[in-house]
Write a protein that holds these residues in place. Structure first.
Motif, mmCIF file in Angstrom:
data_model
loop_
_atom_site.group_PDB
_atom_site.id
_atom_site.type_symbol
_atom_site.label_atom_id
_atom_site.label_comp_id
_atom_site.label_asym_id
_atom_site.label_seq_id
_atom_site.Cartn_x
_atom_site.Cartn_y
_atom_site.Cartn_z
ATOM 1 N N LEU A 180 44.020 8.656 12.263
ATOM 2 C CA LEU A 180 42.732 8.210 11.744
ATOM 3 C C LEU A 180 41.599 9.072 12.546
ATOM 4 N N VAL A 181 40.562 9.456 11.758
ATOM 5 C CA VAL A 181 39.480 10.337 12.461
ATOM 6 C C VAL A 181 38.365 9.530 12.618
ATOM 7 N N GLN A 182 38.231 8.428 11.875
ATOM 8 C CA GLN A 182 36.941 7.599 11.922
ATOM 9 C C GLN A 182 37.333 6.037 11.428
ATOM 10 N N PRO A 183 36.887 5.188 12.332
ATOM 11 C CA PRO A 183 37.214 3.937 12.043
ATOM 12 C C PRO A 183 36.592 3.313 10.748
ATOM 13 N N GLY A 184 37.402 2.749 9.880
ATOM 14 C CA GLY A 184 36.596 2.179 8.546
ATOM 15 C C GLY A 184 35.316 1.307 8.837
ATOM 16 N N VAL A 185 34.579 1.338 7.983
ATOM 17 C CA VAL A 185 33.267 0.472 8.150
ATOM 18 C C VAL A 185 33.627 -0.948 7.502
ATOM 19 N N GLY A 186 33.676 -2.088 8.379
ATOM 20 C CA GLY A 186 33.941 -3.393 7.907
ATOM 21 C C GLY A 186 35.442 -3.540 8.057
ATOM 22 N N PHE A 187 36.202 -2.891 8.428
ATOM 23 C CA PHE A 187 37.875 -3.147 8.504
ATOM 24 C C PHE A 187 38.642 -1.934 9.272
ATOM 25 N N ASP A 188 39.679 -2.582 9.729
ATOM 26 C CA ASP A 188 40.494 -1.702 10.633
ATOM 27 C C ASP A 188 41.541 -1.371 9.868
ATOM 28 N N ALA A 189 41.816 -0.124 10.296
ATOM 29 C CA ALA A 189 43.028 0.736 9.573
ATOM 30 C C ALA A 189 43.947 1.094 10.398
ATOM 31 N N PRO A 190 45.075 1.537 10.556
ATOM 32 C CA PRO A 190 46.000 2.036 11.523
ATOM 33 C C PRO A 190 45.583 3.552 12.064
ATOM 34 N N TYR A 201 39.495 7.831 6.535
ATOM 35 C CA TYR A 201 39.542 9.248 6.774
ATOM 36 C C TYR A 201 40.586 9.675 7.549
ATOM 37 N N TYR A 202 41.579 10.448 7.309
ATOM 38 C CA TYR A 202 42.669 10.764 8.110
ATOM 39 C C TYR A 202 42.810 12.308 8.254
ATOM 40 N N LYS A 203 43.129 12.504 9.559
ATOM 41 C CA LYS A 203 43.579 14.191 9.671
ATOM 42 C C LYS A 203 45.033 14.044 9.281
ATOM 43 N N VAL A 204 45.417 15.176 8.689
ATOM 44 C CA VAL A 204 46.901 15.398 8.391
ATOM 45 C C VAL A 204 47.301 16.483 9.350
ATOM 46 N N LYS A 205 48.296 15.988 10.316
ATOM 47 C CA LYS A 205 48.448 16.699 11.484
ATOM 48 C C LYS A 205 49.450 18.003 11.052
ATOM 49 N N GLY A 220 43.087 25.872 9.509
ATOM 50 C CA GLY A 220 42.281 26.748 10.390
ATOM 51 C C GLY A 220 43.013 26.884 11.556
ATOM 52 N N VAL A 221 42.743 27.617 12.537
ATOM 53 C CA VAL A 221 43.570 27.680 13.927
ATOM 54 C C VAL A 221 43.691 26.246 14.784
ATOM 55 N N ASP A 222 42.326 25.810 14.757
ATOM 56 C CA ASP A 222 42.225 24.589 15.485
ATOM 57 C C ASP A 222 41.967 23.420 14.710
ATOM 58 N N GLU A 223 42.110 23.566 13.377
ATOM 59 C CA GLU A 223 41.753 22.712 12.245
ATOM 60 C C GLU A 223 42.590 22.213 11.320
ATOM 61 N N ASN A 224 42.859 20.923 11.292
ATOM 62 C CA ASN A 224 43.801 20.310 10.140
ATOM 63 C C ASN A 224 42.871 19.855 8.735
ATOM 64 N N LEU A 225 43.943 19.480 7.763
ATOM 65 C CA LEU A 225 42.980 18.960 6.681
ATOM 66 C C LEU A 225 42.534 17.520 6.947
ATOM 67 N N ILE A 226 41.443 17.183 6.577
ATOM 68 C CA ILE A 226 40.805 15.663 6.408
ATOM 69 C C ILE A 226 41.214 15.390 5.168
ATOM 70 N N VAL A 227 41.788 14.296 5.125
ATOM 71 C CA VAL A 227 41.854 13.629 3.592
ATOM 72 C C VAL A 227 41.138 12.286 3.640
ATOM 73 N N THR A 228 40.566 11.857 2.572
ATOM 74 C CA THR A 228 40.047 10.692 2.255
ATOM 75 C C THR A 228 40.639 9.701 1.299
#
Lengths: 367, 367, 367, 367
Positions: A303-313, A344-348, A353-361
């Motif tokens: 998880l890269v950013q907490p949900g607005v109004g709800f909790d996600a794993p 919003y999740y980062k897919v490890k 990119g060298v220091d960068e992972n895909l962020i998916v929504t």
């Protein structure tokens, strides 16, 4: 063998037989809109250079492992078995070609121009006559490949034998790039990843490759060989050529995929199946989401950013060919009125990119 | 590669790397009193006949799979790659030999005399010069091998190409046997078992073999290749030669071992570890026996005769590298006075004849 | 079932049967001089607190997985099944005990004192009567455990439910430590590693633990559960108790071992087998070293310092139950006169501190 | 846990975590026309009879293993944990039910009427109140189940404890059958196959079952539990009930499926994918056929009748999730004019009777 007497022999020997049998694995990586997802390996050798297998072995391996296309890229300048092996630079292709047609494996005529650094080793793909690449001056060889319409890639740019201290981009590569005689680069070769090559590919708009550079028999066991995923308009050599020149590739090795974010994002979502009926999440309510991963890739999300109004794993693993369920829980009244829940999740294991992972929504209908 | 930035690449690629890495499996089949248990394969090909690998591949495979000895047995009479591959009948041995020394794999000079049936295909092992076997008359070739001191075995006697309807023993084989020019026979080749060959081996006192007859790369995955287990006085070519002429071999394929009962019995008990302190079993009492199987073989036992004075399990599985516990229960007062409890099991995966399995006796101290 | 008619059923069902059969895995981690290496798990639950298995399941799991000792540590203060499950705090031990004796699994009487943070959850091991720990004041409960001679450890110190923002050491823990009522700490619980706990264990001389905290059935598949390796003078509860109070433990989870360097160093070298006859390495000569890894642990080595006078591989993998060969090459005349060649490797999966791995020295005779 | 410091711990522990994670396997057995293929297990226990797990464990196992429906069938007459476990015969269902709804597992209310032989043990499925089955006279219990609308099956009819010498059909079973109080029979239970039960099922038109009869935690590893495949009009308890009374089941254990030929034939062909464009096989021509097996079942085929006018392989293995290619070769001019090529194979792992396998016909367009 009489089955009624010695039935058990058949079964007890299954372990060996299965592994030696003539069957083709299925690599489950989905197509994306407009393109077929082809599994390719553009760098390998045979006894006609410094490899240790007959050319047909490369076709059989490709068929058994579920690949679509291969290029046999024997060295022009290095043929250590020549005392016992005769033939010219086209021979390995010619020996492999009939079997490749029978097995429906796309065989791309290729050769490896094999020089000291710079410019190091370059693979010329889609050539017409490898013999003409046998030139004293490396630039003549590259120009010949280019004139034959070749797609040219720089192999193992961080190979320690040629780049012992650090992985350097040379003026010669700038020259080739400017003159459109360098189109791609291996970000992965055999079992080595080159972060510098990933940087250069992004910066200089080079097509990314992951290839085996196999010399001996390929042993994948339960896994898969490193490969270049090509998004092609058709399952043909021409389709692959167009896709390579258009940079529509992903490098796939182990459980990691490296490539442009738009391609990785499409592969990610095309791998997954989940219902998108309105969730109707409300404050202090918990709802379950189930996701089925139809691909061979184990996705690992953070998880890269907490949900607005709800909790996600904070972490979700989506193992290959399994269904995973996780919960969303409303934590404010705000959620009751939201039309869509965005997570919003980062897919490890998807690297952009060298220091960068895909962020998916994940955008889930709520009302 | 900078570990702190891209740590995960290393780990995520483990699946491929491990399978391609240079490590040697350990085949756990115990030595028996007086002999080393050597794992051997006496039948395989390279590009110097109709195989598809360079000779060094055979040595590397043997090292990786944990074998002790191999014979490269290229066909004398069949060399389909000769348009592109030059060399004589000794070349494959000569190319493989230096690596075999480096890897400590015993490489036995050999050749396959490849003729129509009769006599079919014969492997000549421990020859000195394969070129001299290239004779028009098959008997001259066999005699030459014999004169060089060869151990000669009949390959795949039930191969359907040569024996389409039934597996027949020909007069020619009788002739060879009588003249001591036939010493062994494959009871197993590649993935085929020949029950007739087992009968003949027992009846005519031929040494039994299980060989791969590999032409392409050998793929064993988690299993093992079919192999000939040799009980040798030393880990040398000479030791193996003496053992073959003395018929001290077992054929091992899948989870099945085929051979003489004395050898199989020794292997079976040398694989197992269990306490033999007096059990003190009495009527209506239950005692537990634990057996540890240190070998790679999964033994499957079937009770052949009820215990006298006690009950024992009708079936016991002793999986490889595990401990199994089972119970004995006294069922008459008779057991109270018995000095030893004998239990007789048939071992379903140890084969001593076409319809016959090894019977083993556990003799457990009681008082 | 009649074998002659339906033979194949037996064999085709092997996959399920093997996994359900009553056999015990063997965990291969070697003993070290003076001590037996016992595999233990000191934290788990049954239906007598909030677990979902009958106490005997814990003993059977331990036996099947190859463990030596377990502690069932049901919560004193949390028994959610009490509507349907009756019994006191000693019942789970009493139900499991007869089976543990039959299976030769050491069963340690224990309980989990289950409170808010501070002090959180504490396991009391080697108690005599769990019922007496049911006290309103947590300090009374701890004192009672202490008076019974308990070894007390802090469970999952970084559990987010109790330590949501950061993993904190509280005054209460200092109090317990000073009064010798806190002896150990979990650096690993279930699937979480707590680096802070590792720091504290080293700094405050606490015994390190890795435990499962299992509530449901334990599923290890091909792997193993997290466990605490105990170096004990004997395979007895008393031996384990002495070892725990003497801090002779290693935490083992996945392929990682965490503990004091002297213990890890001994485990590392006791796992390996290699010849140490003089190597006779000279300048410009290459020699091969073969190492056999007899343990279940895959060691991953990284060169930390180049050899003096010779080159050694920068990375070596020593996979479990395999032999690995690698080369040393003399690069100066200096090597010709060296009595011993020392090579220094960091072992990436042996952890001695939060940012620190074990460094091992291979000292190889040369002359 | 701080990822940047101790990244490798996460990855190194994957082996354990994956196996313990909350993910659901997918059992790939295709639907057939008109029916959903549901994977069910109708026989298992909890601590509320002689099992060793809490009822929710059964639901979690079913979800993780990919099942659609289960019946918890605790013994009415045998509750050995009753000293510590309280509750009535409906309690295990009531505890499991909320989780089954959350996990979308169909939970069928059931009980095992547990008597001496005859009639032995009977499972009553789809009952409304298990408590009413607690009757002294077995016939009263069965009648009560029947009056509640139960589907009744005879469990493990060949269990040696009750049928030590031979597996016998008793008058009592004839009585039950005639009075429509016996509808099904286990042909497979736990790890035992009962050929007599298969005969009876065919002869007396009983629905066939394969159930686990699990008492402890279910351990499937890479395999699957024995299960009853139900072809149902809907994924509901009602759908399953109708399917059971209509005998639309297959017993699935190991790699074997036992059932009526029409059902097995449909499953077989629904598992496979192959092109059926005209093959245009002619005399002395060879054509290749490729078949993709999308199911989890490894099919093993044996030619039962040579092709007319062409040769086909005598054995074909169609491993799960792989593509297999094989060749047909014309052997007479007759083939040139054939509109369809019919090839007849026996499927060795699809069983339609005690000595009988399913015969399948591949009918391939030729012109």
């Amino acid at each position: 063998m009489k089955l009624n007497r010695l039935f058990f022999f058949i079964l007890l020997t299954l372990i060996f037989e299965i592994s030696s049998s003539q069957s083709r694995k299925i690599i489950n990586i989905p197509n994306i809109p407009g393109y077929q997802t082809l599994k390719c390996d553009f760098h390998m050798h045979t006894i006609f250079s410094d490899g240790t297998v007959w050319p047909t072995v490369r076709v059989n391996e490709a068929w058994e492992e579920g690949l679509d296309a291969i290029a046999i890229s024997d060295h022009i300048e290095y043929r250590p078995h020549s005392k016992n092996v005769t033939g010219n630079h086209n021979t390995s292709f010619e020996i492999a070609e009939p079997l490749s047609k029978e097995k429906n494996i796309i065989l791309i005529r290729a050769a490896e121009i094999t020089r000291d650094m710079p410019p190091g080793h370059l693979n010329a793909l889609f050539i017409r006559n490898a013999n003409l690449l046998d030139r004293e001056d490396v630039n003549d060889a590259i120009k010949e490949a280019h004139d034959q319409g070749a797609f040219i890639l720089w192999n193992h740019p961080g190979w320690k034998v040629q780049q012992p201290d650090s992985t350097v981009w040379w003026d010669e590569h700038t020259y080739l790039l400017k003159n459109r005689m360098l189109h791609g680069i291996e970000v992965y070769n055999s079992n080595e990843f080159y972060p510098e090559a990933l940087d250069w590919a992004l910066e200089k708009k080079l097509t990314m490759f992951a290839n085996t550079d196999a010399h001996g028999p390929i042993k994948t066991g339960e896994g898969h060989r490193p490969m270049t995923i090509v998004f092609s308009k058709s399952r043909t050599a021409g389709g692959i050529r167009e896709a390579l020149f258009s940079k529509r590739t992903i490098s796939y090795f182990g459980n990691t995929l490296v490539g442009e974010s738009t391609l990785l994002d499409q592969i990610f979502f095309a791998s997954l199946e989940y219902q998108n009926t309105p969730l109707k999440l409300e404050n202090e309510v918990t709802k379950t989401i189930s996701i089925k991963n139809n691909s061979d890739i184990d996705y690992e999300l953070e998880l890269v950013q907490p949900g607005v109004g709800f909790d996600a794993p904070t972490e979700i693993k989506l193992p290959s060919h399994r269904i995973v369920s996780f919960e969303l829980t409303g934590n404010s009244d705000e959620v009751n009125l939201m039309k869509n829940l965005n997570i919003y999740y980062k897919v490890k294991n998807l690297v952009v990119g060298v220091d960068e992972n895909l962020i998916v929504t994940f955008s889930i209908q709520n009302i």
